[in-house]
Design a protein around this motif. Sequence first.
Motif, mmCIF file in Angstrom:
data_model
loop_
_atom_site.group_PDB
_atom_site.id
_atom_site.type_symbol
_atom_site.label_atom_id
_atom_site.label_comp_id
_atom_site.label_asym_id
_atom_site.label_seq_id
_atom_site.Cartn_x
_atom_site.Cartn_y
_atom_site.Cartn_z
ATOM 1 N N TYR A 103 105.492 -16.917 -37.544
ATOM 2 C CA TYR A 103 104.753 -15.889 -38.278
ATOM 3 C C TYR A 103 104.916 -16.143 -39.763
ATOM 4 N N ARG A 104 103.790 -16.104 -40.506
ATOM 5 C CA ARG A 104 103.850 -16.310 -41.947
ATOM 6 C C ARG A 104 103.445 -15.062 -42.712
ATOM 7 N N GLN A 105 103.136 -14.001 -41.993
ATOM 8 C CA GLN A 105 102.836 -12.745 -42.647
ATOM 9 C C GLN A 105 103.448 -11.613 -41.834
ATOM 10 N N HIS A 106 103.538 -10.444 -42.450
ATOM 11 C CA HIS A 106 104.181 -9.301 -41.821
ATOM 12 C C HIS A 106 103.411 -8.873 -40.574
ATOM 13 N N VAL A 107 104.125 -8.745 -39.440
ATOM 14 C CA VAL A 107 103.475 -8.309 -38.207
ATOM 15 C C VAL A 107 104.184 -7.097 -37.603
ATOM 16 N N GLY A 108 105.130 -6.550 -38.316
ATOM 17 C CA GLY A 108 105.888 -5.408 -37.806
ATOM 18 C C GLY A 108 105.221 -4.098 -38.160
ATOM 19 N N LYS A 109 106.034 -3.063 -38.180
ATOM 20 C CA LYS A 109 105.526 -1.732 -38.473
ATOM 21 C C LYS A 109 105.268 -1.557 -39.962
ATOM 22 N N ARG A 110 104.299 -0.669 -40.259
ATOM 23 C CA ARG A 110 103.985 -0.320 -41.629
ATOM 24 C C ARG A 110 103.962 1.198 -41.722
ATOM 25 N N PRO A 111 104.208 1.748 -42.910
ATOM 26 C CA PRO A 111 104.075 3.204 -43.075
ATOM 27 C C PRO A 111 102.651 3.645 -42.742
ATOM 28 N N ILE A 112 102.514 4.842 -42.224
ATOM 29 C CA ILE A 112 101.204 5.345 -41.781
ATOM 30 C C ILE A 112 100.187 5.314 -42.915
ATOM 31 N N ALA A 113 100.594 5.731 -44.134
ATOM 32 C CA ALA A 113 99.657 5.750 -45.263
ATOM 33 C C ALA A 113 99.145 4.347 -45.562
ATOM 34 N N THR A 114 100.025 3.362 -45.500
ATOM 35 C CA THR A 114 99.618 1.977 -45.756
ATOM 36 C C THR A 114 98.678 1.486 -44.675
ATOM 37 N N THR A 115 98.960 1.840 -43.429
ATOM 38 C CA THR A 115 98.124 1.426 -42.308
ATOM 39 C C THR A 115 96.723 2.014 -42.451
ATOM 40 N N MET A 127 106.605 -11.066 -30.652
ATOM 41 C CA MET A 127 107.518 -11.379 -29.587
ATOM 42 C C MET A 127 107.729 -10.113 -28.755
ATOM 43 N N LEU A 128 107.692 -10.248 -27.449
ATOM 44 C CA LEU A 128 107.859 -9.113 -26.552
ATOM 45 C C LEU A 128 109.329 -8.776 -26.358
ATOM 46 N N CYS A 129 109.584 -7.534 -26.034
ATOM 47 C CA CYS A 129 110.931 -7.050 -25.743
ATOM 48 C C CYS A 129 111.499 -7.848 -24.579
ATOM 49 N N GLU A 130 112.737 -8.315 -24.723
ATOM 50 C CA GLU A 130 113.365 -9.112 -23.669
ATOM 51 C C GLU A 130 113.899 -8.243 -22.531
ATOM 52 N N ASP A 131 113.943 -6.936 -22.731
ATOM 53 C CA ASP A 131 114.438 -6.047 -21.689
ATOM 54 C C ASP A 131 113.300 -5.572 -20.779
ATOM 55 N N CYS A 132 112.288 -4.928 -21.377
ATOM 56 C CA CYS A 132 111.188 -4.396 -20.566
ATOM 57 C C CYS A 132 110.023 -5.383 -20.450
ATOM 58 N N GLY A 133 109.855 -6.278 -21.411
ATOM 59 C CA GLY A 133 108.790 -7.269 -21.385
ATOM 60 C C GLY A 133 107.407 -6.693 -21.637
ATOM 61 N N LYS A 134 107.329 -5.438 -22.083
ATOM 62 C CA LYS A 134 106.027 -4.791 -22.282
ATOM 63 C C LYS A 134 105.691 -4.582 -23.753
ATOM 64 N N ASN A 135 106.643 -4.064 -24.527
ATOM 65 C CA ASN A 135 106.397 -3.674 -25.912
ATOM 66 C C ASN A 135 106.808 -4.776 -26.881
ATOM 67 N N GLU A 136 106.302 -4.669 -28.108
ATOM 68 C CA GLU A 136 106.644 -5.613 -29.168
ATOM 69 C C GLU A 136 108.096 -5.380 -29.600
ATOM 70 N N ALA A 137 108.875 -6.452 -29.729
ATOM 71 C CA ALA A 137 110.271 -6.358 -30.145
ATOM 72 C C ALA A 137 110.335 -6.063 -31.638
ATOM 73 N N VAL A 138 111.100 -5.031 -32.009
ATOM 74 C CA VAL A 138 111.251 -4.658 -33.409
ATOM 75 C C VAL A 138 112.717 -4.606 -33.827
ATOM 76 N N VAL A 139 113.640 -4.756 -32.892
ATOM 77 C CA VAL A 139 115.066 -4.683 -33.177
ATOM 78 C C VAL A 139 115.728 -5.956 -32.669
ATOM 79 N N VAL A 140 116.641 -6.481 -33.485
ATOM 80 C CA VAL A 140 117.388 -7.665 -33.093
ATOM 81 C C VAL A 140 118.848 -7.258 -32.940
ATOM 82 N N ILE A 141 119.413 -7.516 -31.776
ATOM 83 C CA ILE A 141 120.824 -7.224 -31.536
ATOM 84 C C ILE A 141 121.517 -8.553 -31.294
ATOM 85 N N LYS A 142 122.590 -8.786 -32.034
ATOM 86 C CA LYS A 142 123.314 -10.044 -31.912
ATOM 87 C C LYS A 142 124.674 -9.749 -31.300
#
Length: 172
Positions: free
Chosen positions: A116-128, A1-16
């Motif tokens: 999404y049924r699998q992790h699509v967010g960030k991962r630690p660099i070593a894992t990546t 899901m894209l950022c709702e503010d800039c519309g460019k980057n992947e959204a990683v934070v949810v603010i309610k």
Amino acid sequence: MLCEDCGKNEAVVVIKQINNEGQSKTLYLCESCAAKNQLQSSEKFSEIVDTYTDFTLQMLSLLQNKQHTHSEEKSCPSCGLAFSEFVANNRLGCEQCYEAFRENLLPYISQVQNSYRQHVGKRPIATTKQADIIEQIEALKRKLQEAIESEAFEEAALLRDQIKVLKGGDAG
């Protein structure tokens, strides 16, 4: 899901945001927009909920609205937890519960996580890095099999050596 503010980057934070009437609005932001909004948001947002909390609340809401209609109760073979107990407690008993209740949990997880049924967010660099190496090895194995089937043995030997290097062995 894209950022709702800039519309460019992947959204990683949810603010309610919750207003005085109890109505909530969820905003999905990238890291940079979240940092910008968080600095300016003390009066703008009344509550910040991280991704895991938001996921949990939505999943519990879905589970409470879903009626369990199975005549035979499913239970985990490892810990013995029944699915109805999970619905009542909102907690699984052990890691095998995920597999035991897979069919029951997947629709909820899929709906809550935007299909999404699998992790699509960030991962630690070593894992990546490790995942990238594993993907490279798998691709080389497929090429190796194709080379063997087409009797290109010199190419197959080179591919075999590349696989050994990636696995940490000595290619000689």
